[in-house]
Each structure stands twice: as structure tokens, then as C-alpha cells.
Write a protein that holds these residues in place. Structure first.
Motif, PDB file in Angstrom:
ATOM      1  N   ASN A 163       0.905  18.805 -20.112  1.00 19.55           N
ATOM      2  CA  ASN A 163      -0.287  17.973 -19.927  1.00 19.55           C
ATOM      3  C   ASN A 163      -0.041  16.792 -19.002  1.00 19.55           C
ATOM      4  O   ASN A 163      -0.997  16.180 -18.524  1.00 19.55           O
ATOM      5  CB  ASN A 163      -0.775  17.457 -21.282  1.00 19.55           C
ATOM      6  CG  ASN A 163      -1.538  18.506 -22.053  1.00 19.55           C
ATOM      7  OD1 ASN A 163      -1.588  19.660 -21.638  1.00 19.55           O
ATOM      8  ND2 ASN A 163      -2.122  18.128 -23.174  1.00 19.55           N
ATOM      9  N   TRP A 164       1.224  16.454 -18.778  1.00 18.73           N
ATOM     10  CA  TRP A 164       1.536  15.257 -18.005  1.00 18.73           C
ATOM     11  C   TRP A 164       2.475  15.607 -16.861  1.00 18.73           C
ATOM     12  O   TRP A 164       3.684  15.348 -16.931  1.00 18.73           O
ATOM     13  CB  TRP A 164       2.184  14.191 -18.908  1.00 18.73           C
ATOM     14  CG  TRP A 164       1.271  13.746 -20.001  1.00 18.73           C
ATOM     15  CD1 TRP A 164      -0.087  13.681 -19.965  1.00 18.73           C
ATOM     16  CD2 TRP A 164       1.645  13.308 -21.312  1.00 18.73           C
ATOM     17  NE1 TRP A 164      -0.588  13.231 -21.159  1.00 18.73           N
ATOM     18  CE2 TRP A 164       0.448  12.995 -22.007  1.00 18.73           C
ATOM     19  CE3 TRP A 164       2.860  13.149 -21.955  1.00 18.73           C
ATOM     20  CZ2 TRP A 164       0.446  12.531 -23.310  1.00 18.73           C
ATOM     21  CZ3 TRP A 164       2.862  12.687 -23.255  1.00 18.73           C
ATOM     22  CH2 TRP A 164       1.667  12.375 -23.924  1.00 18.73           C
ATOM     23  N   PRO A 165       1.974  16.185 -15.787  1.00 22.50           N
ATOM     24  CA  PRO A 165       2.827  16.476 -14.630  1.00 22.50           C
ATOM     25  C   PRO A 165       3.287  15.186 -13.955  1.00 22.50           C
ATOM     26  O   PRO A 165       2.603  14.167 -14.003  1.00 22.50           O
ATOM     27  CB  PRO A 165       1.904  17.279 -13.707  1.00 22.50           C
ATOM     28  CG  PRO A 165       0.522  16.848 -14.096  1.00 22.50           C
ATOM     29  CD  PRO A 165       0.567  16.565 -15.568  1.00 22.50           C
ATOM     30  N   LYS A 166       4.471  15.236 -13.357  1.00 20.68           N
ATOM     31  CA  LYS A 166       5.028  14.069 -12.684  1.00 20.68           C
ATOM     32  C   LYS A 166       4.820  14.205 -11.172  1.00 20.68           C
ATOM     33  O   LYS A 166       4.936  15.300 -10.626  1.00 20.68           O
ATOM     34  CB  LYS A 166       6.520  13.937 -12.989  1.00 20.68           C
ATOM     35  CG  LYS A 166       6.863  13.952 -14.464  1.00 20.68           C
ATOM     36  CD  LYS A 166       6.280  12.772 -15.208  1.00 20.68           C
ATOM     37  CE  LYS A 166       6.673  12.807 -16.679  1.00 20.68           C
ATOM     38  NZ  LYS A 166       6.077  11.702 -17.454  1.00 20.68           N
ATOM     39  N   PRO A 167       4.499  13.116 -10.483  1.00 23.07           N
ATOM     40  CA  PRO A 167       4.329  13.200  -9.030  1.00 23.07           C
ATOM     41  C   PRO A 167       5.652  13.482  -8.337  1.00 23.07           C
ATOM     42  O   PRO A 167       6.723  13.114  -8.823  1.00 23.07           O
ATOM     43  CB  PRO A 167       3.778  11.825  -8.651  1.00 23.07           C
ATOM     44  CG  PRO A 167       4.209  10.916  -9.754  1.00 23.07           C
ATOM     45  CD  PRO A 167       4.262  11.758 -10.990  1.00 23.07           C
ATOM     46  N   GLY A 168       5.567  14.136  -7.180  1.00 26.77           N
ATOM     47  CA  GLY A 168       6.749  14.350  -6.356  1.00 26.77           C
ATOM     48  C   GLY A 168       7.089  13.089  -5.594  1.00 26.77           C
ATOM     49  O   GLY A 168       6.717  11.980  -5.971  1.00 26.77           O
ATOM     50  N   PHE A 191      -2.974  13.388  -8.905  1.00 27.27           N
ATOM     51  CA  PHE A 191      -3.507  14.649  -9.381  1.00 27.27           C
ATOM     52  C   PHE A 191      -5.011  14.486  -9.525  1.00 27.27           C
ATOM     53  O   PHE A 191      -5.540  13.375  -9.451  1.00 27.27           O
ATOM     54  CB  PHE A 191      -2.881  15.044 -10.728  1.00 27.27           C
ATOM     55  CG  PHE A 191      -1.385  14.994 -10.747  1.00 27.27           C
ATOM     56  CD1 PHE A 191      -0.641  16.068 -10.274  1.00 27.27           C
ATOM     57  CD2 PHE A 191      -0.699  13.879 -11.211  1.00 27.27           C
ATOM     58  CE1 PHE A 191       0.738  16.023 -10.266  1.00 27.27           C
ATOM     59  CE2 PHE A 191       0.671  13.824 -11.210  1.00 27.27           C
ATOM     60  CZ  PHE A 191       1.402  14.905 -10.727  1.00 27.27           C
ATOM     61  N   ASP A 192      -5.711  15.564  -9.724  1.00 26.70           N
ATOM     62  CA  ASP A 192      -7.138  15.466  -9.993  1.00 26.70           C
ATOM     63  C   ASP A 192      -7.369  14.611 -11.235  1.00 26.70           C
ATOM     64  O   ASP A 192      -6.715  14.779 -12.262  1.00 26.70           O
ATOM     65  CB  ASP A 192      -7.735  16.860 -10.216  1.00 26.70           C
ATOM     66  CG  ASP A 192      -7.734  17.696  -8.951  1.00 26.70           C
ATOM     67  OD1 ASP A 192      -7.692  17.097  -7.861  1.00 26.70           O
ATOM     68  OD2 ASP A 192      -7.760  18.939  -9.065  1.00 26.70           O
ATOM     69  N   HIS A 193      -8.311  13.683 -11.113  1.00 29.54           N
ATOM     70  CA  HIS A 193      -8.696  12.840 -12.243  1.00 29.54           C
ATOM     71  C   HIS A 193      -7.495  12.072 -12.806  1.00 29.54           C
ATOM     72  O   HIS A 193      -7.226  12.078 -14.010  1.00 29.54           O
ATOM     73  CB  HIS A 193      -9.355  13.672 -13.342  1.00 29.54           C
ATOM     74  CG  HIS A 193     -10.437  14.579 -12.849  1.00 29.54           C
ATOM     75  ND1 HIS A 193     -11.529  14.124 -12.152  1.00 29.54           N
ATOM     76  CD2 HIS A 193     -10.569  15.930 -12.927  1.00 29.54           C
ATOM     77  CE1 HIS A 193     -12.311  15.153 -11.829  1.00 29.54           C
ATOM     78  NE2 HIS A 193     -11.744  16.254 -12.282  1.00 29.54           N
ATOM     79  N   SER A 194      -6.764  11.398 -11.929  1.00 29.69           N
ATOM     80  CA  SER A 194      -5.656  10.544 -12.379  1.00 29.69           C
ATOM     81  C   SER A 194      -5.739   9.168 -11.729  1.00 29.69           C
ATOM     82  O   SER A 194      -4.750   8.447 -11.671  1.00 29.69           O
ATOM     83  CB  SER A 194      -4.306  11.194 -12.058  1.00 29.69           C
ATOM     84  OG  SER A 194      -4.119  11.333 -10.657  1.00 29.69           O
ATOM     85  N   GLU A 195      -6.917   8.781 -11.247  1.00 28.89           N
ATOM     86  CA  GLU A 195      -7.073   7.482 -10.598  1.00 28.89           C
ATOM     87  C   GLU A 195      -6.989   6.348 -11.627  1.00 28.89           C
ATOM     88  O   GLU A 195      -7.224   6.548 -12.819  1.00 28.89           O
ATOM     89  CB  GLU A 195      -8.407   7.416  -9.864  1.00 28.89           C
ATOM     90  CG  GLU A 195      -9.642   7.556 -10.733  1.00 28.89           C
ATOM     91  CD  GLU A 195     -10.054   8.994 -10.975  1.00 28.89           C
ATOM     92  OE1 GLU A 195     -11.138   9.216 -11.562  1.00 28.89           O
ATOM     93  OE2 GLU A 195      -9.288   9.912 -10.602  1.00 28.89           O
ATOM     94  N   CYS A 205       0.855  -1.183   0.000  1.00 29.20           N
ATOM     95  CA  CYS A 205       0.000   0.000   0.000  1.00 29.20           C
ATOM     96  C   CYS A 205       0.890   1.231   0.000  1.00 29.20           C
ATOM     97  O   CYS A 205       2.049   1.176   0.438  1.00 29.20           O
ATOM     98  CB  CYS A 205      -0.933   0.012   1.210  1.00 29.20           C
ATOM     99  SG  CYS A 205      -0.094   0.029   2.805  1.00 29.20           S
ATOM    100  N   GLY A 206       0.358   2.323  -0.503  1.00 34.45           N
ATOM    101  CA  GLY A 206       1.126   3.545  -0.598  1.00 34.45           C
ATOM    102  C   GLY A 206       0.234   4.764  -0.522  1.00 34.45           C
ATOM    103  O   GLY A 206      -0.971   4.658  -0.252  1.00 34.45           O
ATOM    104  N   GLU A 207       0.832   5.894  -0.759  1.00 33.71           N
ATOM    105  CA  GLU A 207       0.093   7.145  -0.666  1.00 33.71           C
ATOM    106  C   GLU A 207      -1.046   7.197  -1.675  1.00 33.71           C
ATOM    107  O   GLU A 207      -1.034   6.515  -2.699  1.00 33.71           O
ATOM    108  CB  GLU A 207       1.039   8.316  -0.896  1.00 33.71           C
ATOM    109  CG  GLU A 207       2.086   8.489   0.184  1.00 33.71           C
ATOM    110  CD  GLU A 207       2.944   9.720  -0.052  1.00 33.71           C
ATOM    111  OE1 GLU A 207       2.385  10.833  -0.108  1.00 33.71           O
ATOM    112  OE2 GLU A 207       4.171   9.557  -0.187  1.00 33.71           O
ATOM    113  N   ASN A 208      -2.034   8.034  -1.371  1.00 33.61           N
ATOM    114  CA  ASN A 208      -3.212   8.231  -2.213  1.00 33.61           C
ATOM    115  C   ASN A 208      -3.942   6.923  -2.492  1.00 33.61           C
ATOM    116  O   ASN A 208      -4.389   6.659  -3.600  1.00 33.61           O
ATOM    117  CB  ASN A 208      -2.845   8.920  -3.528  1.00 33.61           C
ATOM    118  CG  ASN A 208      -2.368  10.340  -3.325  1.00 33.61           C
ATOM    119  OD1 ASN A 208      -2.420  10.873  -2.208  1.00 33.61           O
ATOM    120  ND2 ASN A 208      -1.885  10.964  -4.372  1.00 33.61           N
ATOM    121  N   HIS A 209      -4.004   6.101  -1.444  1.00 31.09           N
ATOM    122  CA  HIS A 209      -4.725   4.827  -1.513  1.00 31.09           C
ATOM    123  C   HIS A 209      -4.240   3.944  -2.664  1.00 31.09           C
ATOM    124  O   HIS A 209      -5.028   3.274  -3.348  1.00 31.09           O
ATOM    125  CB  HIS A 209      -6.232   5.060  -1.643  1.00 31.09           C
ATOM    126  CG  HIS A 209      -6.830   5.790  -0.487  1.00 31.09           C
ATOM    127  ND1 HIS A 209      -7.061   7.149  -0.497  1.00 31.09           N
ATOM    128  CD2 HIS A 209      -7.223   5.355   0.747  1.00 31.09           C
ATOM    129  CE1 HIS A 209      -7.594   7.518   0.655  1.00 31.09           C
ATOM    130  NE2 HIS A 209      -7.695   6.440   1.439  1.00 31.09           N
TER     131      HIS A 209
END
Length: 614
Positions: free
Chosen positions: A598-603, A214-218, A180-184
Motif C-alpha cells: 500500500n505504500w510504495p517508495k519513490p525512486g 504517485f497518483d493521489h499522493s500530493e 524546488c524539486g521534482e513533481n513540483h
């Protein structure tokens, strides 16, 4: 109220800290048998097993053991750490990873196979590598450069994914992994295999889910895999393989704030093969295959959704090949392939048929210490005609220095994408196949067990490159392009479990007529890896830096992005199985890294879990 994301991050962070603190305690001394030693592996660059140090092609192999050490769960995440390979992962876990380049080639020039099944879309030759889990993979072979003499349409290279077989030494084996990890973010995988008498079997399943970063990236995906082996007589074997995967992911579109994309894709394939050895020097194999792929994209608004794209294709095929260890130091492999299918897309007025058949032969000749390989393949395609693809190479080992030098020249082609031929608005039915002559020369030296150097020079002269003409609004064959560069790496090993690797690739792609450098093709890639195994602990630190040669002003690159994995083997009795705790830290330094707006990368984000093997 403290969010669940905080507790997830805190718990996994505490696990990472605990494992790290324990691991810096004095480790048990490693015996020479446990030291990190490179052994020759077997590759199938010529469609038959050949030792890596005897192949004339430039091949990189990553094994299941190496994959397990990486903070990676799919093929895209594995390949991004390899020298000379660039994978464009849109934004975080589960996001599309369709773009792949080998030594500066276009995505459509790379062929992807798993269990000998071609996975590219028929209308647009690309594969979403993010939806190919790694749990059942025995090894991944990356053939760099033109490989058309053995594989057909592969102007830039081949990704050959070989899956695991049932373990003949174990009547029953069970393994499971949960994390398991961040953001479920959740990942669950389980498998069971066995062998009894003449029957071997392996079955596994995978489930992944995340709310996205990010928003709408599930995203979510579910997959299943099965392999059955049955021995026939003294040398025969029947094998059945089935793979199924369903995934769904959302993509936020900054340029279109009123809606986002919701994509669903399904992939399934099956193979049935029979292999036998009628003589000690001959192996015959016959194989049938079926592959089906579907993807649908909806534009989702606040109060409704609209269909944007709906695509499906289906392929049937078969192969026959013969391996013959001929007299006078020859090893001949010959075969034929045939594939036919149909594809349909929302914007087409009809479904389109495809068909390709081919015959090919490869001969590896041992001339003293030198191994020479000559290959030839003839392809006949329903859509664009026929192509002849020859190759010739040699490898010369220097046993005194544990070194070798290899060289290869080959001609190859890339079939014009069907979407560019049949598109009712922008298509051009007169498109020809792109062709190229590829040159590779390189070598490696390992003067002792602690140090290894590899270096390769490459060049490809590409004719009839497909480009888009903005005046006619059509694709056309006009350009002559050269891809050239250098790829190298240095590895350092030790007797106490510590190993380093640093690799780099420089690519220059330019138009021969105008001498103009082509943008948006990564021109400089660095990869780094540090591995330490001591006692019950394994630490892996991997990094990559890419100069994208980008035309997007928002791009922020040319900086290392580091990922880290820590594994701890629990001290449990082996009769109860083996247990491992692991923790991954992605983007360890929290790098601010953007390729396209258009494609940001997670931190930086973390995940952790437990692995069980019995």
C-alpha cells in the motif's frame, strides 16, 4: 512538448554536477579548530541538564548543526538515520510518518515531546513526525529504553525536541530557505529573531507543497512558530511559545482502486513558563501548556467524497520543577505534572475525558569519578489507575582512555491506548497498563581524536502486552514478551574534514511462553554516514538498511537506501549575510524498495535551493 518535471530535474541535476565538479578542486587547508571534533553535549534525560558523558541513560543527541548537514526537512527524516531507531515513512515527502520504534518497541511505547508538550494523540498514542519541521530545532534527544521514571508513559523511549532560543548576541537576525524539486515539490521557510534589552523574540513560518510521486499522493502544509523571552529581575525569565501547523495530504490505496484518501490535520500548542534562581544552587520553573489536534480523513471517489474519520482532542496541563545542586555532590531534580483533556472520534457515541497527575524525583550523585542516578515517579491516571516507576543507574569514566561504561535498570509502563479501551466494537475497558523492566549496559571509548567506538546491550521484559484476540474480537492483556539486542557504532574522524560513521542494531522480540519470534518488528538496522567538509563545500552521504522481519510477501528490503546532500557556501561579504546553495539527491542508487504494497517508495529524485542567513 517537454514536461516541466524534465526541466526541474535537468536544472537541479546540472546544479549538483556543477557544485560537485567545483568541490573536487583542491580545498583550502583546514585548521585544527575546523577539524571534526566531538564535544560533550548537555541532555535532559532526567528532566534536568546533565552532560551526556555523565548520564546513565542511553541517549543519542543530534544537534541543529548536524541536522543542517542532512538531506532532511522534518523530524521523521532526521530520525531514520539514527542507530536503534526505525521510522515508517509511508511513501515519499509529506506522506504520514506515524510509526516509530526504538529498539524494537511498539509505536505506542514511544513518547514524543516538543517544548515540553506531549504530542501524541490521546486516543491512539502516535505522532505524525512528517509534520514537524526542523528549521527551529536546536537539538533532538532520543532516550532509548524505558524512561518512565522521568517522563511517565514511555515504555520504549522518548523523543524530546528542543527548539531554538532567540540569539542574545544578535539584536536582529534573518534567515530564509527556498528549494524546488521534482513533481513540483516546493519548500519555503523564513524566520526573524532579535534581542533588545530584556526582550528576546523569534518568529518563523514554513510552506511546503508537492504533487507527489504517485497518483493521489500530493501534499501541502503551512506552519508558524513564535517564541518570546522576557527577563525579570536578576535571574527570572518569562517565556511564551506558540506553534501552529496545518497540513493536507492524499494517499493512494492500491487495495481500493475506486477511491483514495484525503487527510487534513491541524496542530497548535502554546506554553507559558516562568523560571527563576532564588539561590546560586536552586532553579525553580513553573509552566502551563495547551495543545489541540484535529485530523479528518475523507474517501474521495470520482464524483463525490465521504467522511471516513473525524478526530479531535484538546489537552491542558502544567508542571512545576525544582533543580537543586545539593551539598555533598548531589544534584536533585523534583517536580509534578498534571494533564487533563478531552477527545472525540467519529465512531464514538460521546466525547471522553482524560486526566493524569504525577510527582517525580531524580538524584544524580557524584561519588568520585562515578555518577549514580536514582529516579522515582508516581503516576495516577483517570482511566487505568496508578503506576510506580523507579530507575537506578551508574556511569564510570576512564579518563586515561577517554572512555566510559554505563548501566541502568528501570521499570516503566505504557498506558493502554484510549481507542482500545473505549472503542464501541473492539474496545476492552478492563485493559491494564503494559509494564516492563528494562536493562541497559554499554559504553564507549575514544583512544584518540580520530577513532570512537560505542556499544550497548539491552533487554526489556514486557508484561501484560496488549494483543488482539481474533476469537473474542477484543484487545486483551495476555502476552509476556522479551525485547533484547545489541546496538553499536564506529566513528572515524580526520584533520582534513572527512568523517565516517557506521552503526548497527540487532533486535530479537519473542513471546516468552511460546518462544515465537514476533514479525513486522525490524530486527536488523544498519546506518552509515560519510561527511566531508573542505573549503566552501560540505558533502553528506547517509544510508540505511533495514531487515523488517516482514510478514508481507511483497516486501523488498535488506538493501541500502542512500541519500546525498551537497552544500556550497557562496563567496559573498559577510556584511551582506551568508548564502548557501544546496542540492539533495534522495534514493541515490534508485533502489527498488518496498515495505508494504500500500505504500510504495519513490525512486531517485532531486531537489535544490538557496539558504540565506543575516
Amino acid at each position: 512538448m517537454i514536461s516541466s518535471a524534465f526541466w526541474t530535474t535537468a536544472c537541479i541535476g546540472a546544479l549538483v554536477l556543477l557544485l560537485f565538479c567545483i568541490s573536487i578542486a583542491p580545498a583550502a587547508e583546514l585548521s585544527p579548530e575546523n577539524a571534526y571534533v566531538i564535544e560533550p553535549v548537555v541532555v535532559t534525560a532526567t528532566r534536568s541538564p546533565v552532560r551526556e558523558d555523565q548520564t546513565t541513560a542511553n541517549v543519542t543527541v543530534i544537534t541543529a548543526e548536524e541536522i543542517e548537514r542532512l538531506p532532511a526537512t522534518n523530524v521523521a527524516e532526521v530520525l531514520q538515520y539514527l542507530p536503534g531507531v526505525f521510522v515508517e515513512i509511508d511513501s515519499g515527502p509529506g506522506s504520514p510518518a506515524n510509526g516509530i520504534s526504538i529498539q524494537g518497541c511498539e509505536t505506542r511505547h514511544v513518547a514524543v515531546y516538543q517544548d515540553n508538550v506531549p504530542l501524541e494523540m490521546m486516543a491512539n498514542p502516535q505522532t505524525d513526525l512528517a509534520y514537524l519541521p526542523v528549521d527551529n530545532i536546536e537539538k533532538i534527544e532520543v532516550v532509548k529504553g524505558v524512561a518512565s521514571a522521568a517522563w511517565g508513559s514511555s515504555l520504549g523511549g522518548v523523543i524530546n525536541i528542543i527548539t531554538k532560543d532567540p540569539d542574545r548576541k544578535k539584536p536582529l537576525s534573518i534567515d530564509a530557505t527556498g528549494s524546488c524539486g521534482e513533481n513540483h515539490t516546493r519548500r519555503i521557510r523564513a524566520g526573524v529573531s532579535g534581542f533588545k534589552g530584556q526582550l528576546g523574540w523569534l518568529v518563523s513560518g514554513v510552506h511546503e507543497k508537492s504533487d507527489g510521486f504517485f497518483d493521489h499522493s500530493e501534499y501541502r502544509q503551512n506552519g508558524g512558530y513564535a517564541k518570546l523571552d522576557y527577563g525579570v529581575g536578576q535571574t527570572g525569565q518569562v517565556r511564551f511559545v506558540a506553534f501552529s501547523n496545518t497540513g493536507r495530504d492524499a494517499e493512494w490505496l492500491p487495495d481500493e482502486p475506486d477511491f483514495w484518501d484525503d487527510r487534513e490535520q491541524r496542530r497548535a500548542y502554546q506554553t507559558l513558563s516562568f523560571e527563576t534562581a532564588p539561590t546560586d544552587a536552586t532553579i525553580l520553573t513553573v509552566e502551563l501548556r495547551h495543545h489541540r489536534y484535529e485530523t479528518r480523513v475523507d474517501d474521495v471517489y470520482v464524483d463525490h467524497r465521504e467522511l471516513y474519520s473525524d478526530y479531535e482532542d484538546e489537552l491542558w496541563g502544567g508542571s512545576a520543577r525544582m533543580q537543586w545542586d545539593a551539598p555533598r555532590q548531589h544534584a536533585v531534580t523534583a517536580g509534578c505534572d498534571i494533564d487533563w483533556g478531552k477527545y472525540d472520534w467519529t465512531y464514538y457515541q460521546e466525547a471522553y475525558d482524560t486526566r493524569n497527575w504525577a510527582v517525580w524525583v531524580n538524584d544524580t550523585i557524584a561519588m568520585g569519578p562515578v555518577h549514580v542516578n536514582a529516579g522515582l515517579r508516581y503516576d495516577d491516571n483517570f482511566n487505568f489507575g496508578n503506576e510506580l516507576s523507579p530507575s537506578l543507574g551508574a556511569v564510570y569514566p576512564f579518563s586515561r582512555y577517554d572512555a566510559l561504561i554505563r548501566a541502568q535498570v528501570s521499570r516503566g509502563f505504557s498506558a493502554p491506548p484510549a481507542s482500545l479501551v473505549n472503542d464501541p466494537t473492539y474496545g476492552n475497558p478492563d485493559l491494564k497498563a503494559e509494564t516492563a523492566v528494562n536493562y541497559q549496559i554499554g559504553g564507549q571509548i575514544q583512544p584518540n581524536r580520530y577513532f570512537k567506538v560505542e556499544l550497548t546491550f539491552f533487554r526489556a521484559d514486557v508484561d501484560d502486552l496488549i494483543t488482539y484476540n481474533y476469537e473474542t474480537e477484543r484487545h486483551q492483556n495476555i502476552e509476556t514478551v522479551t525485547r533484547q539486542g545489541i546496538e553499536g557504532g564506529v566513528s572515524v574522524f580526520s584533520d582534513f574534514g572527512l568523517a565516517f560513521h557506521f552503526g548497527g542494531t540487532y533486535v530479537d522480540v519473542f513471546n516468552e511462553k511460546t518462544d515465537e519470534r514476533i514479525e513486522d518488528i525490524p530486527k536488523l538496522i544498519y546506518t552509515a554516514r560519510v561527511l566531508y567538509t573542505g573549503g566552501r563545500f560540505t558533502h553528506t552521504l547517509v544510508g540505511r538498511m533495514v531487515d523488517h522481519n516482514s510478514s508481507f510477501p511483497e516486501t523488498r528490503d535488506k538493501r541500502f537506501v542512500w541519500d546525498y546532500k551537497l552544500t556550497f557556501r557562496l563567496p559573498t561579504p559577510t556584511s551582506y549575510g551568508r548564502y548557501k546553495l544546496f542540492a539533495n539527491i534522495h534514493n541515490l542508487t534508485d533502489s527498488d524498495y518496498i515495505v508494504r504494497p500500500n505504500w510504495p517508495k519513490p525512486g531517485r529524485w532531486v531537489e535544490g535551493g538557496l539558504q540565506f542567513v543575516f
